[in-house]
Design a protein around this motif. Structure first.
Motif, mmCIF file in Angstrom:
data_model
loop_
_atom_site.group_PDB
_atom_site.id
_atom_site.type_symbol
_atom_site.label_atom_id
_atom_site.label_comp_id
_atom_site.label_asym_id
_atom_site.label_seq_id
_atom_site.Cartn_x
_atom_site.Cartn_y
_atom_site.Cartn_z
ATOM 1 N N TYR A 53 -6.553 8.304 6.898
ATOM 2 C CA TYR A 53 -7.523 7.486 6.341
ATOM 3 C C TYR A 53 -8.962 7.867 6.596
ATOM 4 O O TYR A 53 -8.992 8.984 7.773
ATOM 5 N N THR A 54 -9.896 7.543 6.071
ATOM 6 C CA THR A 54 -11.526 7.773 6.634
ATOM 7 C C THR A 54 -11.805 6.837 7.623
ATOM 8 O O THR A 54 -11.016 5.649 7.576
ATOM 9 N N GLN A 74 0.658 -1.449 -0.058
ATOM 10 C CA GLN A 74 0.020 -0.146 0.149
ATOM 11 C C GLN A 74 0.722 1.313 0.005
ATOM 12 O O GLN A 74 0.511 2.251 -0.655
ATOM 13 N N LYS A 92 -5.722 -2.138 11.163
ATOM 14 C CA LYS A 92 -6.916 -2.994 11.207
ATOM 15 C C LYS A 92 -6.629 -3.954 12.509
ATOM 16 O O LYS A 92 -7.342 -4.224 13.520
ATOM 17 N N ILE A 137 -3.418 -0.165 5.690
ATOM 18 C CA ILE A 137 -4.599 -0.310 6.421
ATOM 19 C C ILE A 137 -4.943 -1.871 7.155
ATOM 20 O O ILE A 137 -5.227 -1.789 8.376
ATOM 21 N N ASP A 182 -14.141 4.968 7.444
ATOM 22 C CA ASP A 182 -14.754 3.780 6.749
ATOM 23 C C ASP A 182 -13.575 2.821 6.376
ATOM 24 O O ASP A 182 -13.899 1.483 6.079
ATOM 25 N N GLN A 183 -12.517 3.391 5.954
ATOM 26 C CA GLN A 183 -11.397 2.686 5.534
ATOM 27 C C GLN A 183 -10.867 1.645 6.405
ATOM 28 O O GLN A 183 -10.174 0.440 6.241
#
Ligand code: BGC
Length: 348
Positions: A342-343, A37, A267, A263, A345-346
């Motif tokens: 990041y948002t 990424q 997470k 990301i 949502d991501q």
């Protein structure tokens, strides 16, 4: 400046705004791979900022294949690039392209990874690589409270790609913090693998890190003992270790370090599977490099803050080092979401 008439004015934000009256100067940007990424972000940020600043951009990704990267850079030169920005797959394998750049008097900025064994490297822009390792090692030291707790604690180490000059800095920065505790016996590396060459992960590949971690777990931890900390130099290797633990381990989850705040790893941090990551805001590095490109094109003094550390075996390359910071469950929202990296949502 060889062609084009380029005027630079400093905007309030300190970013170079370039207005071109004839044709825009062309900047070649060579990135190692789209697999990770971060390089996609680095490339996209740079393309956008360079374009906004009035440059023409030739952005190429080399699929982690050295020969492809070599060809792509040679093409950039043939097609009139006036400055090259290169994040090398293998720091010492681009000699031919760098020679060609030198013959054509094209300044080269090594992006994030130092270009080795060549005097054709004009500048280096990166995050402080040794400090990345220090931040990871210190996180393990503080979380295990090594100065006060009795221990012993079990530690394993997974480092990066031997072809990437950064990997040794990350490793060394962390190991310099942890070594005193290894020597004292408070940290025990049951696999016995502590040397860089034993713990390295070619191409930073998740699968390679996973296979090695699976071997370590089945050989050294099948007796039910815990791994207390697993030093991983970056997120792609941390993900491999996390996959190995998920499949082969029933003990208490170790402290696992990483780098990049990708990301998937962010997470994993939210889910409690990875303890921390080092945040290197790719927007910061891209902006710095765009600024340096503008300064080069305009014949201005180029912004560097380190002229001693990065010896590429031929020259000490004038460098700009950005500062990395650590991210964990407690500060990731502020660092990654509030800053617009990041948002929300991501990360769901
Ligand atoms: C970069 C890291 C990245 C690694 C793997 C290193 O050179 O500094 O941010 O995780 O390469 O791509």
């Amino acid at each position: 400046m060889k062609k084009g008439l380029v005027m630079a004015t400093a905007t309030l934000a300190g970013v170079m705004a370039i207005s071109t009256s004839a044709f825009a100067a062309k900047v070649g940007v060579s990135m190692p791979t789209k697999d990770l990424q971060r390089w996609n972000q680095d490339g996209a940020n740079m393309e956008k900022e360079l374009t906004d600043a009035g440059f023409e951009v030739d952005l190429q990704y080399a699929s982690n294949d050295v020969q492809t990267q070599l060809n792509q850079i040679q093409n950039m030169i043939s097609q009139g690039a006036e400055v090259l920005v290169i994040a090398a797959i293998e720091g010492s394998s681009l000699g031919e392209a760098l020679d060609m750049a030198a013959e054509n008097e094209i300044p080269v900025i090594a992006y994030d990874r130092l270009l080795m064994d060549s005097d054709a490297v004009s500048y280096y822009a990166t995050f402080d690589n040794y400090m990345v390792g220090t931040v990871q090692g210190t996180y393990i030291k503080d979380t295990l409270d090594l100065d006060n707790a009795d221990g012993p604690f079990n530690l394993e180490i997974t480092a990066g790609d031997p072809g990437d000059n950064n990997a040794r800095y990350f490793y060394q920065g962390a190991v310099d913090v942890l070594n005193p505790y290894i020597e004292e016996g408070k940290l025990v590396v049951k696999s016995g693998q502590t040397e860089f060459d034993d713990v390295a992960t070619p191409l930073w590949a998740t699968e390679t890190a996973q296979t090695r971690a699976e071997n370590i777990l089945s050989t050294n931890y099948a007796d039910g003992s815990n791994v207390d900390a697993w030093l991983c130099s970056n997120d792609s290797t941390a993900l491999g270790v996390e996959a190995a633990l998920a499949a082969n381990y029933n003990g208490e989850y170790p402290i696992i370090t990483g780098q990049d705040c990708d990301i998937l790893s962010t997470k994993a941090m939210i889910d409690g599977k990875q303890s921390m990551s080092v945040f290197k805001d790719t927007r910061t590095l891209a902006s710095q490099v765009v600024k340096m490109v503008g300064q080069i094109i305009n014949g201005e003094e180029v912004d560097v803050n380190d002229t001693e550390t990065y010896d590429n075996n031929v020259i000490v390359v004038p460098s700009y080092l950005c500062e990395p910071v650590f991210a964990d469950i407690n500060n990731y929202k502020e660092l990654l979401i509030d800053s617009g990296y990041y948002t929300e949502d991501q990360l769901q």
